[in-house]
Design a protein around this motif. Sequence first.
Motif, PDB file in Angstrom:
ATOM      1  N   LEU A 130       2.284   6.814  -1.714  1.00 20.11           N
ATOM      2  CA  LEU A 130       2.105   5.409  -1.346  1.00 20.11           C
ATOM      3  C   LEU A 130       3.274   4.570  -1.865  1.00 20.11           C
ATOM      4  O   LEU A 130       3.816   3.721  -1.146  1.00 20.11           O
ATOM      5  CB  LEU A 130       0.785   4.900  -1.923  1.00 20.11           C
ATOM      6  N   GLU A 131       3.689   4.820  -3.091  1.00 21.68           N
ATOM      7  CA  GLU A 131       4.810   4.072  -3.666  1.00 21.68           C
ATOM      8  C   GLU A 131       6.096   4.326  -2.883  1.00 21.68           C
ATOM      9  O   GLU A 131       6.868   3.400  -2.628  1.00 21.68           O
ATOM     10  CB  GLU A 131       4.993   4.465  -5.131  1.00 21.68           C
ATOM     11  N   ARG A 132       6.303   5.573  -2.473  1.00 22.39           N
ATOM     12  CA  ARG A 132       7.506   5.893  -1.689  1.00 22.39           C
ATOM     13  C   ARG A 132       7.478   5.194  -0.334  1.00 22.39           C
ATOM     14  O   ARG A 132       8.497   4.697   0.155  1.00 22.39           O
ATOM     15  CB  ARG A 132       7.613   7.409  -1.497  1.00 22.39           C
ATOM     16  N   ALA A 133       6.295   5.130   0.291  1.00 20.28           N
ATOM     17  CA  ALA A 133       6.169   4.481   1.593  1.00 20.28           C
ATOM     18  C   ALA A 133       6.478   2.988   1.492  1.00 20.28           C
ATOM     19  O   ALA A 133       7.210   2.425   2.308  1.00 20.28           O
ATOM     20  CB  ALA A 133       4.764   4.688   2.152  1.00 20.28           C
ATOM     21  N   VAL A 134       5.925   2.347   0.478  1.00 18.33           N
ATOM     22  CA  VAL A 134       6.164   0.913   0.285  1.00 18.33           C
ATOM     23  C   VAL A 134       7.650   0.658   0.022  1.00 18.33           C
ATOM     24  O   VAL A 134       8.238  -0.292   0.559  1.00 18.33           O
ATOM     25  CB  VAL A 134       5.297   0.355  -0.860  1.00 18.33           C
ATOM     26  N   SER A 135       8.276   1.506  -0.782  1.00 19.82           N
ATOM     27  CA  SER A 135       9.705   1.348  -1.085  1.00 19.82           C
ATOM     28  C   SER A 135      10.556   1.509   0.179  1.00 19.82           C
ATOM     29  O   SER A 135      11.520   0.762   0.390  1.00 19.82           O
ATOM     30  CB  SER A 135      10.138   2.371  -2.136  1.00 19.82           C
ATOM     31  N   ALA A 136      10.189   2.478   1.021  1.00 21.09           N
ATOM     32  CA  ALA A 136      10.944   2.694   2.264  1.00 21.09           C
ATOM     33  C   ALA A 136      10.846   1.480   3.172  1.00 21.09           C
ATOM     34  O   ALA A 136      11.839   1.056   3.787  1.00 21.09           O
ATOM     35  CB  ALA A 136      10.427   3.943   2.977  1.00 21.09           C
ATOM     36  N   CYS A 137       9.666   0.906   3.262  1.00 18.78           N
ATOM     37  CA  CYS A 137       9.486  -0.293   4.090  1.00 18.78           C
ATOM     38  C   CYS A 137      10.292  -1.463   3.525  1.00 18.78           C
ATOM     39  O   CYS A 137      10.959  -2.193   4.268  1.00 18.78           O
ATOM     40  CB  CYS A 137       8.009  -0.667   4.174  1.00 18.78           C
ATOM     41  N   ALA A 138      10.228  -1.641   2.208  1.00 17.92           N
ATOM     42  CA  ALA A 138      10.957  -2.746   1.575  1.00 17.92           C
ATOM     43  C   ALA A 138      12.453  -2.587   1.768  1.00 17.92           C
ATOM     44  O   ALA A 138      13.168  -3.561   2.047  1.00 17.92           O
ATOM     45  CB  ALA A 138      10.606  -2.816   0.089  1.00 17.92           C
ATOM     46  N   ASP A 139      12.954  -1.347   1.639  1.00 17.69           N
ATOM     47  CA  ASP A 139      14.387  -1.096   1.819  1.00 17.69           C
ATOM     48  C   ASP A 139      14.826  -1.402   3.253  1.00 17.69           C
ATOM     49  O   ASP A 139      15.985  -1.769   3.483  1.00 17.69           O
ATOM     50  CB  ASP A 139      14.716   0.362   1.488  1.00 17.69           C
TER      51      ASP A 139
ATOM     52  N   ALA B 216       8.796   1.813  13.694  1.00 19.72           N
ATOM     53  CA  ALA B 216       9.735   2.708  13.018  1.00 19.72           C
ATOM     54  C   ALA B 216       9.267   3.078  11.611  1.00 19.72           C
ATOM     55  O   ALA B 216       9.488   4.194  11.146  1.00 19.72           O
ATOM     56  CB  ALA B 216      11.114   2.059  12.965  1.00 19.72           C
ATOM     57  N   GLN B 217       8.637   2.140  10.916  1.00 21.86           N
ATOM     58  CA  GLN B 217       8.148   2.392   9.560  1.00 21.86           C
ATOM     59  C   GLN B 217       6.672   2.770   9.627  1.00 21.86           C
ATOM     60  O   GLN B 217       5.782   1.917   9.649  1.00 21.86           O
ATOM     61  CB  GLN B 217       8.368   1.154   8.677  1.00 21.86           C
ATOM     62  N   TYR B 218       6.409   4.062   9.691  1.00 25.85           N
ATOM     63  CA  TYR B 218       5.057   4.584   9.922  1.00 25.85           C
ATOM     64  C   TYR B 218       4.807   5.692   8.904  1.00 25.85           C
ATOM     65  O   TYR B 218       5.454   6.735   8.943  1.00 25.85           O
ATOM     66  CB  TYR B 218       4.975   5.121  11.347  1.00 25.85           C
ATOM     67  N   HIS B 219       3.889   5.459   7.971  1.00 27.42           N
ATOM     68  CA  HIS B 219       3.725   6.365   6.836  1.00 27.42           C
ATOM     69  C   HIS B 219       2.253   6.771   6.695  1.00 27.42           C
ATOM     70  O   HIS B 219       1.373   5.904   6.639  1.00 27.42           O
ATOM     71  CB  HIS B 219       4.192   5.692   5.549  1.00 27.42           C
ATOM     72  N   VAL B 220       2.013   8.062   6.629  1.00 29.08           N
ATOM     73  CA  VAL B 220       0.664   8.598   6.436  1.00 29.08           C
ATOM     74  C   VAL B 220       0.543   9.095   5.003  1.00 29.08           C
ATOM     75  O   VAL B 220       1.297   9.971   4.569  1.00 29.08           O
ATOM     76  CB  VAL B 220       0.374   9.737   7.429  1.00 29.08           C
ATOM     77  N   ILE B 221      -0.414   8.529   4.280  1.00 25.92           N
ATOM     78  CA  ILE B 221      -0.583   8.837   2.857  1.00 25.92           C
ATOM     79  C   ILE B 221      -1.715   9.849   2.683  1.00 25.92           C
ATOM     80  O   ILE B 221      -2.821   9.625   3.194  1.00 25.92           O
ATOM     81  CB  ILE B 221      -0.910   7.555   2.057  1.00 25.92           C
TER      82      ILE B 221
ATOM     83  N   GLU C 145       8.071  -8.916  15.031  1.00 22.39           N
ATOM     84  CA  GLU C 145       8.871  -8.412  13.913  1.00 22.39           C
ATOM     85  C   GLU C 145       8.445  -7.000  13.552  1.00 22.39           C
ATOM     86  O   GLU C 145       7.363  -6.523  13.938  1.00 22.39           O
ATOM     87  CB  GLU C 145       8.762  -9.329  12.714  1.00 22.39           C
ATOM     88  N   ASP C 146       9.300  -6.308  12.820  1.00 21.47           N
ATOM     89  CA  ASP C 146       8.998  -4.945  12.390  1.00 21.47           C
ATOM     90  C   ASP C 146       7.797  -4.951  11.448  1.00 21.47           C
ATOM     91  O   ASP C 146       7.636  -5.859  10.629  1.00 21.47           O
ATOM     92  CB  ASP C 146      10.198  -4.330  11.676  1.00 21.47           C
ATOM     93  N   VAL C 147       6.975  -3.917  11.585  1.00 25.56           N
ATOM     94  CA  VAL C 147       5.762  -3.806  10.774  1.00 25.56           C
ATOM     95  C   VAL C 147       5.777  -2.480  10.028  1.00 25.56           C
ATOM     96  O   VAL C 147       6.082  -1.424  10.596  1.00 25.56           O
ATOM     97  CB  VAL C 147       4.498  -3.883  11.657  1.00 25.56           C
TER      98      VAL C 147
END
Length: 557
Positions: A120-129, A96-101, A75-77
Amino acid sequence: MLLGIDVGGTHTDAVVIDGPTLMGWAKIPTDHDNLLQSIRRAMKAVLTDIPPQDISRVNLSTTLSTNAIVEGKTEDVGVILSAGPGIDPEHHRTGAQYHVIPGSIDHRGTEISALDTDALERAVSACADAGVRAYAVVGKFSTRNPTHERAMRRAVEDSGAADCITMGHSLSGILNFPRRIATAYFNSAVWRVYNDFAWAVEESAREFGITADINILKADGGTMPLAASRTSPVESILSGPAASVMGIVALCDIDEDAVILDIGGTTTDIAVFADGSPIIESEGMTVGSYPTLVQALRVSSIGIGGDSAIHVSAHGVTVGPDRQGPSLAVQPQGAGGPALTDALNVLGLSNFGDVDASRRGIEKLARLWDMQPQKLAQQAVDFATQRICNAVSEMVAAINEKPVYTIYELLRGKRIAPKHYFAMGGPAEAMQGILSERLGAAVGLPEHAPVANAIGAALTRTTLDIELFADTQKGKMFIPNLDIAKSIPRNYTLDEAKADALAALTGYLEEQGVATSTAPDITEAEAFNMVDGVVTTGRNIRVKCQLRPGIDGPRPH
């Protein structure tokens, strides 16, 4: 009694062992669409005359995690990193969801800059979306200080968007940021499919009346309790080849350099022993193109097995690497053409299944190319044998290019020169003679070779390794993969660190209900002074402690 089950690419094997006695065994075709059903059928077959309540331990080797990765069924991570200066994480992008904080911790565990909570909040929101439910949070120096990883985990938890969160430091204490990223990613990628499987295995065992502890084979040649495997399923990748190596350890006395050939239905797995001990990957196995921190026996796999398809072209006769289904000897009306097993049947090297169906299939293919059936079969077997021999030579040459690590020690200056060869698996007996000719040395066939993998699985004991880090200037001690931290005095010594490491590992094994026949060992220990100018400011201490891989019990007969 011990129950061992090995889920292979072609067959699922099961054995029951009582002391030195092999009480029973079964070999069932593996259903890749329903591995659990294959395990249930194998359990039913082998337990026909054995009371389930007499089983004291169940060890299982499974291809589930490996298959999920190879077949793209993970599954996507959401990968969320804290890196700081130095290595550019973009060079190690996974998913695809790869975020450097922004934010960093240095090599001694000191926070250089705080995490950017808005990023960090933006990264989590992008993953959730994006619908992500599995996460990997990794800090570059989290094995020295996991504060940033814990903060990233809390942010994901608070969002309510996660079913699984892997923290990089929980999987290994080794310092290697790129490998830790890949390890955490794959752990979360297979988490759901593995946990569904683990739950079903546990339920199936209980349905059979088995109340014994269940363990999963790991890539390093040991096992881990099923409960522990639920949080670190990445450890189960390549457990099949590990079972074959431990099967040879259980069935053969090896005290010199040796090569092990596990010839299955789909692949041939090759392992090498140095001075009688299996060789390991010194830094960790590679999954696809991604190096990881998962400790593993060194195994090379090639697409040659009993079900490997035979191909004929203007360039000659070849075998594999594809498998079009079972051989015609097993499935005479199958949609595929003849396979290696059919060629072995035609040459009289084996008498497996429907020999007439093998002969008809080879004859049909030979007519298409105006060849004699015997010649086609011989060229197929010659190709497969030479391919195996070439792979052995290539693997030994590659091993000799670097220091040799075994499950017990580093062998400095060691060069591998195989003196013994052993073959196991379904086609092993049929290919024993021709392999001996090509290798120029006798190829031994251990007793119970067709189910050696399951025997290895049954007898393999639990393993675990931990690393302890201490900084006396900071007054801190940390064991990353057990998440243990405590304050220490400035005069904390290497001997005290060794004692703490042994106590921590022993305590964890007791918590997991693991009974061991051997005690953990200190495998590495070092300490060096930290100096500021001419003044010693403290000591940096590192200790590695391991419950080593091995076999419990006598050789079965």
